[in-house]
Design a protein around this motif. Sequence first.
Motif, PDB file in Angstrom:
ATOM      1  N   LEU A  52       1.267  -1.502  -0.014  1.00  0.00           N
ATOM      2  CA  LEU A  52      -0.033   0.289  -0.269  1.00  0.00           C
ATOM      3  C   LEU A  52       0.430   1.284  -0.198  1.00  0.00           C
ATOM      4  CD1 LEU A  52      -2.642  -0.900   2.456  1.00  0.00           C
ATOM      5  CD2 LEU A  52      -3.099  -0.708   0.073  1.00  0.00           C
ATOM      6  N   ILE A  53       1.697   1.297   0.456  1.00  0.00           N
ATOM      7  CA  ILE A  53       2.748   2.700   0.372  1.00  0.00           C
ATOM      8  C   ILE A  53       3.682   2.007  -0.700  1.00  0.00           C
ATOM      9  CG2 ILE A  53       4.847   2.765   1.078  1.00  0.00           C
ATOM     10  CD1 ILE A  53       4.610   1.641   4.179  1.00  0.00           C
ATOM     11  N   GLY A  54       3.557   2.078  -1.734  1.00  0.00           N
ATOM     12  CA  GLY A  54       3.710   1.735  -2.803  1.00  0.00           C
ATOM     13  C   GLY A  54       4.763   1.562  -3.479  1.00  0.00           C
ATOM     14  N   VAL A  55       5.803   0.462  -2.051  1.00  0.00           N
ATOM     15  CA  VAL A  55       7.195  -0.430  -2.877  1.00  0.00           C
ATOM     16  C   VAL A  55       6.787  -1.308  -3.662  1.00  0.00           C
ATOM     17  CG1 VAL A  55       8.893  -1.711  -1.741  1.00  0.00           C
ATOM     18  CG2 VAL A  55       7.918   0.091  -1.169  1.00  0.00           C
ATOM     19  N   ASP A  56       7.370  -1.245  -5.007  1.00  0.00           N
ATOM     20  CA  ASP A  56       7.043  -2.702  -5.929  1.00  0.00           C
ATOM     21  C   ASP A  56       7.378  -4.104  -5.107  1.00  0.00           C
ATOM     22  OD1 ASP A  56       6.338  -3.709  -7.803  1.00  0.00           O
ATOM     23  OD2 ASP A  56       8.268  -4.048  -9.138  1.00  0.00           O
ATOM     24  N   VAL A  57       6.704  -4.639  -5.205  1.00  0.00           N
ATOM     25  CA  VAL A  57       7.128  -6.340  -4.701  1.00  0.00           C
ATOM     26  C   VAL A  57       8.328  -7.195  -5.588  1.00  0.00           C
ATOM     27  CG1 VAL A  57       5.791  -8.712  -4.861  1.00  0.00           C
ATOM     28  CG2 VAL A  57       4.724  -6.739  -5.953  1.00  0.00           C
ATOM     29  N   ASP A  58       8.495  -6.695  -6.020  1.00  0.00           N
ATOM     30  CA  ASP A  58      10.341  -7.319  -6.916  1.00  0.00           C
ATOM     31  C   ASP A  58      11.010  -7.059  -6.083  1.00  0.00           C
ATOM     32  OD1 ASP A  58       9.300  -8.286  -9.075  1.00  0.00           O
ATOM     33  OD2 ASP A  58       9.224  -6.497 -10.627  1.00  0.00           O
ATOM     34  N   PRO A  59      11.295  -6.346  -5.290  1.00  0.00           N
ATOM     35  CA  PRO A  59      12.662  -6.265  -3.823  1.00  0.00           C
ATOM     36  C   PRO A  59      12.472  -6.762  -3.181  1.00  0.00           C
ATOM     37  CG  PRO A  59      11.479  -3.563  -4.748  1.00  0.00           C
ATOM     38  CD  PRO A  59      10.785  -4.569  -5.880  1.00  0.00           C
ATOM     39  N   THR A  60      13.165  -7.929  -2.910  1.00  0.00           N
ATOM     40  CA  THR A  60      12.217  -8.842  -1.507  1.00  0.00           C
ATOM     41  C   THR A  60      12.558  -8.142  -0.296  1.00  0.00           C
ATOM     42  OG1 THR A  60      14.513 -10.640  -1.873  1.00  0.00           O
ATOM     43  CG2 THR A  60      12.140 -10.712  -3.315  1.00  0.00           C
ATOM     44  N   LEU A  61      13.603  -7.829   0.044  1.00  0.00           N
ATOM     45  CA  LEU A  61      13.890  -7.104   1.027  1.00  0.00           C
ATOM     46  C   LEU A  61      13.019  -6.464   1.848  1.00  0.00           C
ATOM     47  CD1 LEU A  61      16.578  -7.727   3.396  1.00  0.00           C
ATOM     48  CD2 LEU A  61      17.768  -5.584   1.720  1.00  0.00           C
ATOM     49  N   PRO A  62      12.799  -5.629   0.947  1.00  0.00           N
ATOM     50  CA  PRO A  62      11.664  -4.061   1.977  1.00  0.00           C
ATOM     51  C   PRO A  62      10.666  -4.611   2.194  1.00  0.00           C
ATOM     52  CG  PRO A  62      12.539  -2.958  -0.098  1.00  0.00           C
ATOM     53  CD  PRO A  62      12.800  -4.684  -0.270  1.00  0.00           C
ATOM     54  N   ARG A  63      10.068  -6.166   0.995  1.00  0.00           N
ATOM     55  CA  ARG A  63       9.103  -7.125   2.262  1.00  0.00           C
ATOM     56  C   ARG A  63       9.495  -7.591   3.107  1.00  0.00           C
ATOM     57  NH1 ARG A  63       6.814 -10.063  -2.563  1.00  0.00           N
ATOM     58  NH2 ARG A  63       9.096 -11.203  -2.166  1.00  0.00           N
ATOM     59  N   LEU A  64      10.362  -8.233   2.902  1.00  0.00           N
ATOM     60  CA  LEU A  64      10.859  -9.093   4.428  1.00  0.00           C
ATOM     61  C   LEU A  64      11.104  -8.624   5.557  1.00  0.00           C
ATOM     62  CD1 LEU A  64      13.138 -11.438   2.591  1.00  0.00           C
ATOM     63  CD2 LEU A  64      11.237 -12.211   3.946  1.00  0.00           C
ATOM     64  N   LEU A  65      11.939  -6.914   5.862  1.00  0.00           N
ATOM     65  CA  LEU A  65      12.258  -6.351   6.948  1.00  0.00           C
ATOM     66  C   LEU A  65      10.099  -5.657   7.463  1.00  0.00           C
ATOM     67  CD1 LEU A  65      15.250  -3.890   5.477  1.00  0.00           C
ATOM     68  CD2 LEU A  65      15.042  -5.903   7.010  1.00  0.00           C
ATOM     69  N   ALA A  66       9.680  -5.824   5.438  1.00  0.00           N
ATOM     70  CA  ALA A  66       8.108  -5.364   6.788  1.00  0.00           C
ATOM     71  C   ALA A  66       7.832  -5.926   7.344  1.00  0.00           C
ATOM     72  CB  ALA A  66       7.425  -4.428   5.472  1.00  0.00           C
ATOM     73  N   GLN A  67       7.644  -7.642   6.737  1.00  0.00           N
ATOM     74  CA  GLN A  67       6.804  -8.672   7.643  1.00  0.00           C
ATOM     75  C   GLN A  67       7.903  -8.975   9.229  1.00  0.00           C
ATOM     76  OE1 GLN A  67       8.001 -11.903   4.360  1.00  0.00           O
ATOM     77  NE2 GLN A  67       6.096 -11.416   3.806  1.00  0.00           N
ATOM     78  N   ILE A  68       8.894  -8.767   8.590  1.00  0.00           N
ATOM     79  CA  ILE A  68       9.751  -8.967  10.383  1.00  0.00           C
ATOM     80  C   ILE A  68       9.353  -8.474  11.277  1.00  0.00           C
ATOM     81  CG2 ILE A  68      12.129  -9.131  11.562  1.00  0.00           C
ATOM     82  CD1 ILE A  68      12.738 -10.653   8.657  1.00  0.00           C
ATOM     83  N   GLY A  69       9.195  -6.702  10.368  1.00  0.00           N
ATOM     84  CA  GLY A  69       9.073  -5.797  11.480  1.00  0.00           C
ATOM     85  C   GLY A  69       7.976  -5.693  12.219  1.00  0.00           C
ATOM     86  N   PHE A  70       6.887  -6.107  11.596  1.00  0.00           N
ATOM     87  CA  PHE A  70       5.886  -6.080  12.123  1.00  0.00           C
ATOM     88  C   PHE A  70       5.269  -7.644  13.366  1.00  0.00           C
ATOM     89  CE2 PHE A  70       5.013  -2.710   9.355  1.00  0.00           C
ATOM     90  CZ  PHE A  70       3.077  -2.962   9.358  1.00  0.00           C
ATOM     91  N   ALA A  71       5.827  -8.384  12.740  1.00  0.00           N
ATOM     92  CA  ALA A  71       5.709 -10.227  13.000  1.00  0.00           C
ATOM     93  C   ALA A  71       6.465 -10.398  14.388  1.00  0.00           C
ATOM     94  CB  ALA A  71       6.207 -11.620  12.545  1.00  0.00           C
ATOM     95  N   VAL A  72       7.578  -9.769  14.573  1.00  0.00           N
ATOM     96  CA  VAL A  72       8.257  -9.391  15.753  1.00  0.00           C
ATOM     97  C   VAL A  72       7.413  -9.046  17.122  1.00  0.00           C
ATOM     98  CG1 VAL A  72      10.193  -8.641  17.041  1.00  0.00           C
ATOM     99  CG2 VAL A  72      10.996  -9.651  15.313  1.00  0.00           C
ATOM    100  N   PRO A  73       7.092  -7.875  16.847  1.00  0.00           N
ATOM    101  CA  PRO A  73       6.394  -6.600  18.000  1.00  0.00           C
ATOM    102  C   PRO A  73       5.087  -7.970  18.419  1.00  0.00           C
ATOM    103  CG  PRO A  73       7.432  -5.078  16.231  1.00  0.00           C
ATOM    104  CD  PRO A  73       7.315  -6.424  15.862  1.00  0.00           C
TER     105      PRO A  73
END
Length: 92
Positions: A52-73
């Motif tokens: 939704l922020i607009g980051v393309d799906v292809d770069p997996t690093l931002p997606r992984l960081l967002a997933q980890i950043g939401f899951a850990v807390p």
Amino acid sequence: MTGSALLSALAVGLVVGIVGRLVLPGPKAAPVWLTVALGVAAALLGSVTIRLIGVDVDPTLPRLLAQIGFAVPAVVLGVVAAGRRGGDVTRS
């Protein structure tokens, strides 16, 4: 959401849920299924948010960081909240 985003959210959620359960100190009042479910749900929310922020799906690093950043807390808060709820009921 692509299939790879769903699979990575599932994998990240499983790993964070299980590792969080093992790493967090204190009594384990939260069941394993709860920590895993919280990890998966929060990782999916991270995938949706980064898209939704607009980051393309292809770069997996931002997606992984967002997933980890939401899951850990989410897992930490879930285990801490379950630990506070369960316990001695005779305390006044």
